[in-house]
Design a protein around this motif. Sequence first.
Motif, PDB file in Angstrom:
ATOM      1  N   TRP A 151       0.780  -1.153  -0.041  1.00 44.17           N
ATOM      2  CA  TRP A 151      -0.018  -0.022  -0.228  1.00 44.17           C
ATOM      3  C   TRP A 151       0.724   1.330   0.150  1.00 44.17           C
ATOM      4  CZ3 TRP A 151      -3.332  -1.928   4.489  1.00 44.17           C
ATOM      5  CH2 TRP A 151      -4.280  -2.988   4.078  1.00 44.17           C
ATOM      6  N   VAL A 152       1.998   1.239   0.850  1.00 41.64           N
ATOM      7  CA  VAL A 152       2.831   2.233   0.761  1.00 41.64           C
ATOM      8  C   VAL A 152       3.596   2.709  -0.381  1.00 41.64           C
ATOM      9  CG1 VAL A 152       5.026   3.341   1.995  1.00 41.64           C
ATOM     10  CG2 VAL A 152       3.305   2.205   3.339  1.00 41.64           C
ATOM     11  N   GLN A 153       4.030   1.623  -1.399  1.00 42.46           N
ATOM     12  CA  GLN A 153       4.522   1.780  -2.489  1.00 42.46           C
ATOM     13  C   GLN A 153       3.473   2.133  -3.397  1.00 42.46           C
ATOM     14  OE1 GLN A 153       7.769   1.549  -3.036  1.00 42.46           O
ATOM     15  NE2 GLN A 153       7.224   2.140  -5.332  1.00 42.46           N
ATOM     16  N   LYS A 154       2.169   1.773  -3.379  1.00 40.91           N
ATOM     17  CA  LYS A 154       1.170   1.946  -4.386  1.00 40.91           C
ATOM     18  C   LYS A 154       0.745   3.655  -4.112  1.00 40.91           C
ATOM     19  CE  LYS A 154      -3.550   1.025  -5.465  1.00 40.91           C
ATOM     20  NZ  LYS A 154      -4.730   0.206  -5.116  1.00 40.91           N
ATOM     21  N   TYR A 155       0.608   4.107  -3.016  1.00 41.74           N
ATOM     22  CA  TYR A 155       0.106   5.440  -2.731  1.00 41.74           C
ATOM     23  C   TYR A 155       1.168   6.601  -2.731  1.00 41.74           C
ATOM     24  CZ  TYR A 155      -4.454   3.138  -2.310  1.00 41.74           C
ATOM     25  OH  TYR A 155      -5.489   2.354  -2.641  1.00 41.74           O
ATOM     26  N   PHE A 156       2.329   6.003  -2.043  1.00 47.19           N
ATOM     27  CA  PHE A 156       3.695   7.138  -1.804  1.00 47.19           C
ATOM     28  C   PHE A 156       4.605   6.921  -2.837  1.00 47.19           C
ATOM     29  CE2 PHE A 156       1.009   6.876   1.861  1.00 47.19           C
ATOM     30  CZ  PHE A 156       0.701   8.150   2.050  1.00 47.19           C
ATOM     31  N   GLY A 157       4.608   5.641  -3.359  1.00 46.54           N
ATOM     32  CA  GLY A 157       6.006   5.296  -4.157  1.00 46.54           C
ATOM     33  C   GLY A 157       6.460   6.350  -5.378  1.00 46.54           C
ATOM     34  N   GLY A 158       5.291   6.910  -6.058  1.00 48.92           N
ATOM     35  CA  GLY A 158       5.546   7.653  -7.014  1.00 48.92           C
ATOM     36  C   GLY A 158       5.793   9.125  -6.617  1.00 48.92           C
ATOM     37  N   ILE A 159       6.090   9.562  -5.228  1.00 48.62           N
ATOM     38  CA  ILE A 159       6.390  10.810  -5.023  1.00 48.62           C
ATOM     39  C   ILE A 159       7.703  11.039  -4.924  1.00 48.62           C
ATOM     40  CG2 ILE A 159       6.346  12.564  -2.860  1.00 48.62           C
ATOM     41  CD1 ILE A 159       3.483  10.960  -1.973  1.00 48.62           C
ATOM     42  N   PRO A 160       8.530  11.910  -5.884  1.00 52.06           N
ATOM     43  CA  PRO A 160       9.783  11.795  -5.695  1.00 52.06           C
ATOM     44  C   PRO A 160      10.538  12.280  -4.288  1.00 52.06           C
ATOM     45  CG  PRO A 160       8.797  13.714  -6.879  1.00 52.06           C
ATOM     46  CD  PRO A 160       7.820  12.568  -6.491  1.00 52.06           C
TER      47      PRO A 160
END
Length: 102
Positions: free
Chosen positions: A15-24
Amino acid sequence: MAVVGDFEPTEAKAWVQKYFGGIPAVAQPPKPDLTEPRQEKEQRFTKDDKLATKPALAFAYHMPERNTPSITPSSCSTRFCCRAKTPASTRLWCRSAASPTT
């Protein structure tokens, strides 16, 4: 980031990767300069408290730079005076209260 609750760790990581992974990632800001100007003379401050039965007395000293050999003695004396079960400041107060001329 802190994730708290009743969950499966692998599911939470997804979930962390899905929702926050795209934030540089961003660079850390520079550390602030916490040095103070040199104190050349004594500074005093008085605050009257009509409800106080005894006068308060406080001393303040500039501490040496952190992460230097000079900080160790200051840190030890602070622990001794302020954080012991019977701090030296209490013993000093007891002695001065018993003998007003001290």
